[in-house]
Write a protein that holds these residues in place. Structure first.
Motif, PDB file in Angstrom:
ATOM      1  N   CYS A   1      -0.149  -5.676   8.586  1.00 18.92           N
ATOM      2  CA  CYS A   1       1.249  -5.250   8.494  1.00 18.92           C
ATOM      3  C   CYS A   1       2.013  -5.788   9.698  1.00 18.92           C
ATOM      4  N   ARG A  51      10.518  -3.845   2.492  1.00 14.32           N
ATOM      5  CA  ARG A  51       9.394  -2.932   2.316  1.00 14.32           C
ATOM      6  C   ARG A  51       9.199  -2.744   0.807  1.00 14.32           C
ATOM      7  N   GLU A  73       0.873  -1.164   0.000  1.00 10.56           N
ATOM      8  CA  GLU A  73       0.000   0.000   0.000  1.00 10.56           C
ATOM      9  C   GLU A  73       0.908   1.211   0.000  1.00 10.56           C
ATOM     10  N   SER A  81       5.897   0.943   0.589  1.00  7.29           N
ATOM     11  CA  SER A  81       4.639   0.539   1.198  1.00  7.29           C
ATOM     12  C   SER A  81       4.573   1.011   2.644  1.00  7.29           C
ATOM     13  N   THR A  82       3.331   1.168   3.109  1.00  8.95           N
ATOM     14  CA  THR A  82       3.155   1.465   4.532  1.00  8.95           C
ATOM     15  C   THR A  82       3.456   0.247   5.395  1.00  8.95           C
ATOM     16  N   CYS A  83       3.456  -0.951   4.777  1.00 12.44           N
ATOM     17  CA  CYS A  83       3.744  -2.192   5.495  1.00 12.44           C
ATOM     18  C   CYS A  83       5.167  -2.661   5.212  1.00 12.44           C
ATOM     19  N   THR A  99       2.818   4.704   0.152  1.00 11.23           N
ATOM     20  CA  THR A  99       2.690   5.802   1.115  1.00 11.23           C
ATOM     21  C   THR A  99       2.188   7.069   0.451  1.00 11.23           C
TER      22      THR A  99
END
Length: 766
Positions: free
Chosen positions: A764, A437, A362, A371-373, A364
């Motif tokens: 996450c 990431r 996902e 990714s945010t995760c 940022t």
């Protein structure tokens, strides 16, 4: 008288008439004795010695007639003669040999005859003359029979022929390192009957700790011997060195180490060191001391300096001798062994590849952004496998930005960044925690490169990650219809473990009793908790019992007897207690290509359908060479990374400080914690509840399953055989995010054979 003569003559006539009447038939059937040599020959044995049998004379006996030659007797009258293999019957035109054995017992001239009595009508009695000159045996003696000699003293001994026969001397021998023969006779040497000759001996004074005693021996033909005992003056050692071996400290290639040895004099006179030399096949040793010759006064000492400068190369153990030559007669050369160990830093990067779990992508900000995760950190380890400090010179993370360094840990110290150069102590490891990431919903690859001063300068760990869009995941699990467990015991057999082994054997039924009562399909094996010997990891086998005891083996009584026998390891084991390393070696043997139980007792231990349980017992903390994470990952790899199918349990010293009889088992506790195992105190006086609880934990049905990805707990749905199970800490399930485990509780634990389905949206990890 005339009438009697007339009658005998008639008889002769009748005999002759009979012979005339039968005529040719008698001539055709008569035997005829022929001897070779013939009877006018004398068989002369010559001069022989009493007690020395002679068997060289043979007589050929032939029958040249046309009827069987039959001997009624073949004999000699003298008790000193005998015959061997005398014939009894000889067919026509045949022969046989007769051996004459002379075994004289009395000196003098022997004259006798060998007599043949047979059915030869012409020679019913035939004789061969036999003659021998028998003499008494040779006899030798030394006079005197012993002698005491000072150093360099010469004594004269008489070698005497004490018999009436001459003696032919063929050997005259002693240890000439201590006693030299002066002008000995040239051998063979003949001593006439009653004769003698001097034998002069000198004590050489050769170096010897104590009093030299040797034999002087003379030997003659026929076996006659004479010995004299020679005792030399005792010589005492007056020079010594103050160390048995010169041991150098560990040296790097191209480095240098020095050491020394002192020559100590207890002599009553001045002794000089005249030469120093090195004897070695390995190279690198040298003498530093100069200024020879060097005098040592009575009661003083002198220092000899030596150096070890190994050439560049791999690890090796070097040996040599420093030879110290002196002018002392007794201690002419003093030899001192030297030992040095050459080490090159050695290290390895583990593992060769890190495969990260799939991570939800996902972005940022926008497409292509991180990714945010992110994944949980995974470790790349630089392990010091050598005997000196390993220095990491360079670290490089090569990727498109998807892989990052979370932190670094060395010797328990954690830092967010790498500070180079980085020293890794002997037996230690530098832990580089790497995180993935993704920057897109796709596969990503990278490399983690490390350069250090070990033999392999640059090493690489491949990095593999996969970004995926957030979507529902379904995972299906199966509760086994019958619980199958492979249980490996790794037990400390050092000298302090006698009572603990007795407690284990006495209460083992508490462990297996639950399994037997519930029909668990288990097998157990035992290995010693060590990894350094050539037998490390080899399963114990006791008597006629197999090395691997299955739950179906014989009767319960015999099975318990086998357990008691195989768990009694004794207390003569290796002193480097390595319960985890010993377990790893045992599994390596079990998984090797050799699956023949006759040559590999570990063969067949690891079963695909069974859980793997390792139980370690020690009163010392684990001393395995590999770091905890390497051992843990190896155990998981045995079950193809299915962590819920592996557990390591430990009975060791309690944390944090141990007890009076055991050191704290920090490493054992760490591995048990990371593998969902149990940790018990070895200091407990009653092991019955301990082993009972361990058995209940090992032999209960599976109650937890690991998810392949971190889950968003709010989206989790769990069904067992199609029935939804509630999220309930008492009779349902709970989710443990730190372990990514769905854990069933109470009466919700799935029954044997049940199907478990878990659906969720991935979350996450970080």
């Amino acid at each position: 008288m005339s009438a009697m003569r007339a009658t005998r003559s008639a008889a002769v006539v009748l005999l002759l008439a009979t012979a005339a009447c039968e005529g040719d038939q008698v001539a055709r059937q008569a035997p005829k004795l022929v001897l070779v040599p013939e009877t006018d020959t004398v068989i002369d044995f010559g001069v022989v010695t009493i007690g020395d049998p002679v068997d060289g004379a043979r007589v050929l006996v032939r029958n040249e007639g046309n009827a069987a030659l039959v001997f009624s007797r073949v004999f000699v009258e003298s008790p000193q003669l005998g015959t061997v293999g005398a014939p009894t019957t000889i067919a026509p035109d045949s022969g046989s040999s007769l051996e004459i054995l002379l075994n004289p017992t009395t000196a003098g001239l022997v004259e006798d005859a060998l007599v043949f009595e047979s059915n030869d009508p012409e020679r019913p009695i035939a004789k061969l003359e036999i003659r021998a000159d028998v003499r008494a045996p040779c006899s030798l003696a030394f006079t005197p029979s012993s002698a005491q000699l000072a150093i360099d003293e010469v004594v004269s001994l008489r070698l005497e022929n004490t018999s009436s026969s001459e003696c032919e001397i063929v050997e005259l021998d002693t240890d000439e390192a201590f006693f030299a023969l002066l002008d000995p006779p040239e051998l063979p040497y003949t001593l006439e009957a009653g004769g003698w000759r001097p034998i002069d001996v000198r004590h050489t004074g050769a170096a010897f700790q104590g009093r030299p005693v040797r034999q002087l021996t003379a030997r003659a033909v026929g076996g006659a011997r004479a010995t004299a005992t020679l005792a030399g003056q005792e010589r005492t050692r007056c020079l010594s060195v103050d160390r048995d071996t010169i041991r150098f400290s560990t040296v790097l290639p191209g480095g240098r180490a020095t050491s020394f040895v002192n020559v100590v004099s207890a002599c009553d006179h001045i002794v000089s060191i005249v030469d120093l030399s090195i004897q070695t096949a390995d190279g690198g040793f040298s003498v530093v001391t100069d200024g020879l010759p060097r005098a040592i006064a009575p009661g003083a000492s002198s220092r000899i300096d030596v150096a070890f400068e190994p050439v560049a190369g791999p690890n090796f153990f070097a040996q040599g001798l420093v030879n110290i030559r002196t002018d002392d007669y007794f201690d002419a050369i003093l030899r001192v062994p030297m030992e040095g160990f050459v080490v090159r830093p050695q290290g390895t990067l583990h593992p060769f590849q890190l495969t990260f779990e799939p991570v939800v992508y996902e972005p940022t900000t926008g497409p292509g952004s991180p990714s945010t995760c992110a994944s949980e950190p995974m470790d790349a380890l630089v392990i010091n496998t050598g005997r000196t400090t390993l220095t990491v010179r360079e670290v490089e993370l090569d990727s498109g930005g998807e892989f990052e360094l979370a932190y670094v840990e060395v010797d328990g110290v954690v830092t967010p960044e790498v500070s180079l150069p980085l020293d890794v102590p002997v037996g230690g490891a530098a832990r580089f925690a790497l995180r993935y990431r993704p920057t897109a919903a796709s596969e990503h690859r990278g490399q983690f490169r490390v350069r250090h001063d070990g033999e392999e300068r640059t090493q690489v760990t491949a990095l593999l990650g996969n970004g995926e869009p957030r979507s529902e995941i379904t995972e299906v699990f199966q509760q086994p219809t019958q619980l199958a467990v492979d249980i490996l015991w790794s037990i400390d057999a050092s000298c302090s473990m006698g009572e603990e082994q007795e407690e284990l054997i006495a209460n083992l039924s508490q462990f297996v009793g639950y399994a037997d009562a519930n029909g668990v399909d288990y097998q157990m094996a035992v290995t010693e908790a060590e990894e350094v010997s050539s037998l490390a990891g080899r399963f114990e086998r006791c008597g006629s019992h197999p090395a691997i005891i299955h739950s179906s083996y014989m009767t319960t009584a015999i099975r318990n007897e086998a357990f008691a026998c195989m768990f009694d390891l004794g207390v003569q084991g290796v002193g480097i207690e390595s319960g985890l390393g010993g377990a790893r070696e045992a599994l390596r043997r079990a998984l090797s290509a050799d699956q023949n139980p006759a040559t590999n007792p570990n063969a067949g231990f690891v079963r695909d359908e069974a859980e793997l349980v390792i139980v370690t017992i020690s009163d010392e903390d684990d001393q395995s060479s590999a770091p905890d994470v390497v051992l843990r990952d190896y155990f998981f790899a045995v079950k193809d990374g299915q962590r819920n199918r592996v557990s390591v349990h430990a009975i060791a010293g309690p944390l944090p400080s141990g007890c009076a009889t055991a050191a704290a088992g920090h490493r054992y506790a760490n591995i048990a914690r990371q593998t969902n195992g149990q940790f018990y105190s070895i200091c407990e006086t009653d092991w019955q509840p301990l082993l009972q609880n361990l058995g209940l934990d090992v032999f209960t049905p599976e109650d937890q399953w690991y998810l392949s990805r971190p889950a968003d707990e709010s989206t989790l749905t769990v069904t067992v055989d199609g029935v939804v199970v509630p999220n309930d800490p008492l009779n349902g399930w709970i989710y443990e995010p730190s372990r990514r485990v769905v854990l069933f509780t109470g009466n919700a634990v799935p029954a044997p054979g049940a199907e478990i389905i878990v659906t969720y949206m991935p979350g996450c990890a970080l």
